[in-house]
Write an enzyme that holds these catalytic residues in place. Structure first.
Site, PDB file in Angstrom:
ATOM      1  N   GLY A  16      43.079  38.709  36.871  1.00  0.00           N
ATOM      2  CA  GLY A  16      42.225  39.852  36.539  1.00  0.00           C
ATOM      3  C   GLY A  16      40.774  39.523  36.296  1.00  0.00           C
ATOM      4  N   SER A  17      40.231  38.537  37.004  1.00  0.00           N
ATOM      5  CA  SER A  17      38.820  38.193  36.788  1.00  0.00           C
ATOM      6  C   SER A  17      37.892  39.304  37.287  1.00  0.00           C
ATOM      7  CB  SER A  17      38.479  36.861  37.455  1.00  0.00           C
ATOM      8  OG  SER A  17      38.769  36.893  38.841  1.00  0.00           O
ATOM      9  N   ASN A  18      38.246  39.964  38.394  1.00  0.00           N
ATOM     10  CA  ASN A  18      37.446  41.107  38.831  1.00  0.00           C
ATOM     11  C   ASN A  18      37.562  42.265  37.847  1.00  0.00           C
ATOM     12  OD1 ASN A  18      35.981  40.752  41.442  1.00  0.00           O
ATOM     13  ND2 ASN A  18      37.992  40.072  42.130  1.00  0.00           N
ATOM     14  N   HIS A 111      38.892  42.196  49.397  1.00  0.00           N
ATOM     15  CA  HIS A 111      39.658  41.244  50.197  1.00  0.00           C
ATOM     16  C   HIS A 111      38.781  40.039  50.523  1.00  0.00           C
ATOM     17  CE1 HIS A 111      42.779  39.874  52.897  1.00  0.00           C
ATOM     18  NE2 HIS A 111      41.869  39.647  53.820  1.00  0.00           N
TER      19      HIS A 111
END
Length: 222
Positions: A16-18, A111
């Site tokens: 979950g870094s984004n 992506h």
């Protein structure tokens, strides 16, 4: 007049870094993350959500008979939060047509390739094995075709002679943290739309590869 924050639900399967980038920039982006949903109870993205005071929901796919049954349940969980935008941030599930049609024009994915190149997995390895001179990342609208929706924005980086799969991945991640918030902000501002399966920004059709983000890399990454 102050614009109301856009309600967003984020789907994650892993670190979950984004997601963290979006959490940290909610006010600046004009969004409110209403919930984070994962198909894995060990996804660290759920921890990030809880630490930010955001509802964190696990909906394990394993008990469901098929993808259609799971996606129907997923829609119910998401729609309880009335999102205006659904953001896929490392959600490692192939979505059914019923799901993608339900959120048509209001679901984004990121992506790690320069779409339409290298749809699917192992994009960094495939770029290196092909001898490509550049690589990057794409934010796109989600449609029924896997990684096939209209691109919104791309960031391109050169592949150097010393790049490995790991260094290339890390350099691409850095660009992800720049372009995903940008795409979300455009959508929140009402500037980004999907019309007849074509991405439009400020009422102008975007190129087939999306907006070309001006990449700046630090000296140690060049």
């Amino acid at each position: 007049m102050t614009r109301n924050a856009l309600s967003v639900v984020v789907l994650v399967s892993g670190n979950g870094s984004n997601l963290q980038t979006l959490i940290d920039q909610q006010a600046d982006l004009g969004i409110r993350i209403s919930a984070v949903v994962s198909n894995r109870d060990d996804a660290y993205g759920l921890v990030r959500a809880r630490e930010a005071g955001i509802p964190a929901i696990t909906l394990n796919h394993q008990p469901y008979a098929d993808r259609e049954a799971y996606d129907a349940a997923l829609i119910q969980h998401i729609d309880q939060h009335q999102p205006e935008l659904v953001v896929l941030a490392g959600f490692m599930r192939i979505l059914t047509p019923v799901f993608t049609r339900h959120y048509h024009g209001r679901m984004l994915n990121i992506h790690p390739s320069l779409l339409p190149k290298y749809k699917g997995l192992h994009t960094h390895r495939r770029a290196l094995e092909a001898g490509d001179t550049e690589h990057g990342v794409t934010v796109h609208f989600v449609t029924e075709e896997l990684d096939g929706g209209s691109p919104v924005i791309q960031a391109r980086i050169p592949i150097t002679e010393t790049d490995s799969e790991e260094t290339l991945r890390d350099r691409v991640h850095t660009q992800e943290y720049a372009i995903y918030p940008q795409a979300v902000a455009w959508f929140a501002e009402g500037r980004l739309k999907l019309i007849n399966n074509q991405a439009f920004l400020d009422d102008a059709a975007l190129p087939s590869t999306g907006y070309d983000y001006p990449v700046k890399e630090t000296a140690e990454l060049s």
